[in-house]
Enzyme design. Structure first.
Site, short mmCIF file in Angstrom:
data_model
loop_
_atom_site.label_atom_id
_atom_site.label_comp_id
_atom_site.label_asym_id
_atom_site.label_seq_id
_atom_site.Cartn_x
_atom_site.Cartn_y
_atom_site.Cartn_z
N GLY A 84 -2.89 -7.50 8.39
CA GLY A 84 -2.17 -7.70 9.63
C GLY A 84 -0.71 -8.06 9.49
CE LYS A 113 -6.91 -1.21 -0.03
NZ LYS A 113 -7.02 -2.66 -0.21
N GLY A 165 -0.21 -3.67 4.07
CA GLY A 165 -0.92 -2.40 4.08
C GLY A 165 -0.20 -1.37 4.92
CB SER A 166 -0.91 -0.09 8.29
OG SER A 166 -2.24 0.08 7.87
N GLY A 193 -5.17 -2.97 9.06
CA GLY A 193 -4.84 -1.83 9.90
C GLY A 193 -4.58 -2.14 11.35
NE ARG A 233 -2.73 -22.51 11.08
CZ ARG A 233 -1.84 -23.48 10.88
NH1 ARG A 233 -2.21 -24.57 10.22
NH2 ARG A 233 -0.61 -23.37 11.34
CG ASP A 273 -2.09 -0.88 1.15
OD1 ASP A 273 -2.24 -1.56 0.12
OD2 ASP A 273 -2.88 -0.92 2.11
#
EC number: 4.3.3.6
Length: 295
Positions: free
Chosen positions: A215, A82, A236-237, A154, A166, A25
């Site tokens: 995550g 997005k 992402g973050s 996030g 999983r 990102d």
């Protein structure tokens, strides 16, 4: 004028080209260049990374087209962007701009709480999130060319991405072991298209790539998701909320490629500085769980 749409084969083939890589990102050209130099296979252009979207609250929409254009002009690798779930016009605008992929994303506030986009109606390939095989096959049935775990964006907390990877892979093994006469009931129970359940039975895997997302915050997180069967990793973050984005970006790319070289991953993890501050899942209110925004 006749409407042009891309074929599943072409769209899925484009997504296959990203296999084994990291997609990052970014919110501006500078970050996009850092990602490209670190070895990212693509970037996701957006106005705010998920942690900032979460902190700001309110309605999260498609990024300002100026930001997307700025990123597209800055790098030579593919650029994703997005659109809100079900927002036909946002997706058409991004397609007209020439982005390489569109992410119909639960990170943004859904525009439609009943229908997802009919992605087969577009020329540009789409990526979508999933938590289980039912969600995965419904999105593929709509035309998604690439999947990713939803995780919990996030948060910097890998636990939900692990759970989703999983879950999907366990259900694939379950379908692969079924007899042919059990497949229709499985399709009903999963809420999935029967023909795609049959395809899972034949292939023993999803017909599209499935990346990890939601995550990933450290090189070890990225390597873990590859160990669990991810075809690649979205971050992402985790990159640009860390103390040293360029170093974190490079380390995560290398850890994704060499995910079973534990000595290397240990070296890559040394003196990186602090990763993004994470959020424990039990501290999230139900209404703040982005993964629950689609179906």
């Amino acid at each position: 004028m006749e409407k042009k749409v891309g074929t599943d084969r072409v769209k899925r083939g484009m997504a296959q080209m990203q296999k084994g890589g990291v997609i990052m990102d970014v919110v501006n050209a500078e970050q996009a260049k850092i990602a490209e130099e670190a070895g990212a296979v693509a970037v996701m252009a957006l106005e705010r990374v998920p942690s900032d979207i979460r902190a700001a609250g309110g309605v999260a929409r498609m990024a300002d087209p100026r930001i997307v254009e700025e990123v597209m002009n800055a790098v030579s690798i593919p650029v994703m962007a997005k659109a809100r779930i079900g927002h036909i016009t946002e997706a058409r605008v991004l397609e007209a701009m020439g982005v390489d992929y569109i992410d119909e994303s639960e990170v943004l506030t859904p525009a439609d709480d009943e229908f997802h986009l009919l992605k087969s109606d577009f020329t540009v390939p789409f990526v979508c999130g999933c938590r289980d095989i039912g969600e995965a096959l419904r999105r593929i049935g709509e035309g998604a060319a690439m999947l990713r775990t939803k995780g919990e964006p996030g948060t910097g907390n890998i636990v939900e991405a692990v759970r989703h990877m999983r879950q999907v892979n366990g259900q694939i093994r379950q379908i692969a072991s079924m007899t042919d006469d059990e497949l229709m009931v499985a399709a009903k129970n999963f809420g999935a298209p029967y023909e795609l359940v049959k395809e899972i039975k034949t292939l023993g895997k999803l017909p599209v790539v499935n990346f990890a997302a939601g995550g990933v915050a450290t090189p070890a997180d990225a390597a873990l998701m590859m160990e669990l069967g991810a075809d690649g990793v979205f971050v992402g973050s985790g990159i640009f909320k860390s103390d040293n984005p360029a170093k974190f970006a490079s380390a995560i790319v290398q850890a994704t490629t060499y995910y079973t070289d534990y000595e290397l991953i240990g070296k890559l993890s040394k003196e990186l500085g602090s990763p993004m501050k994470g959020i424990e899942m039990s501290r999230l209110n139900p209404e703040d769980r982005m993964q629950d925004r689609s179906f």
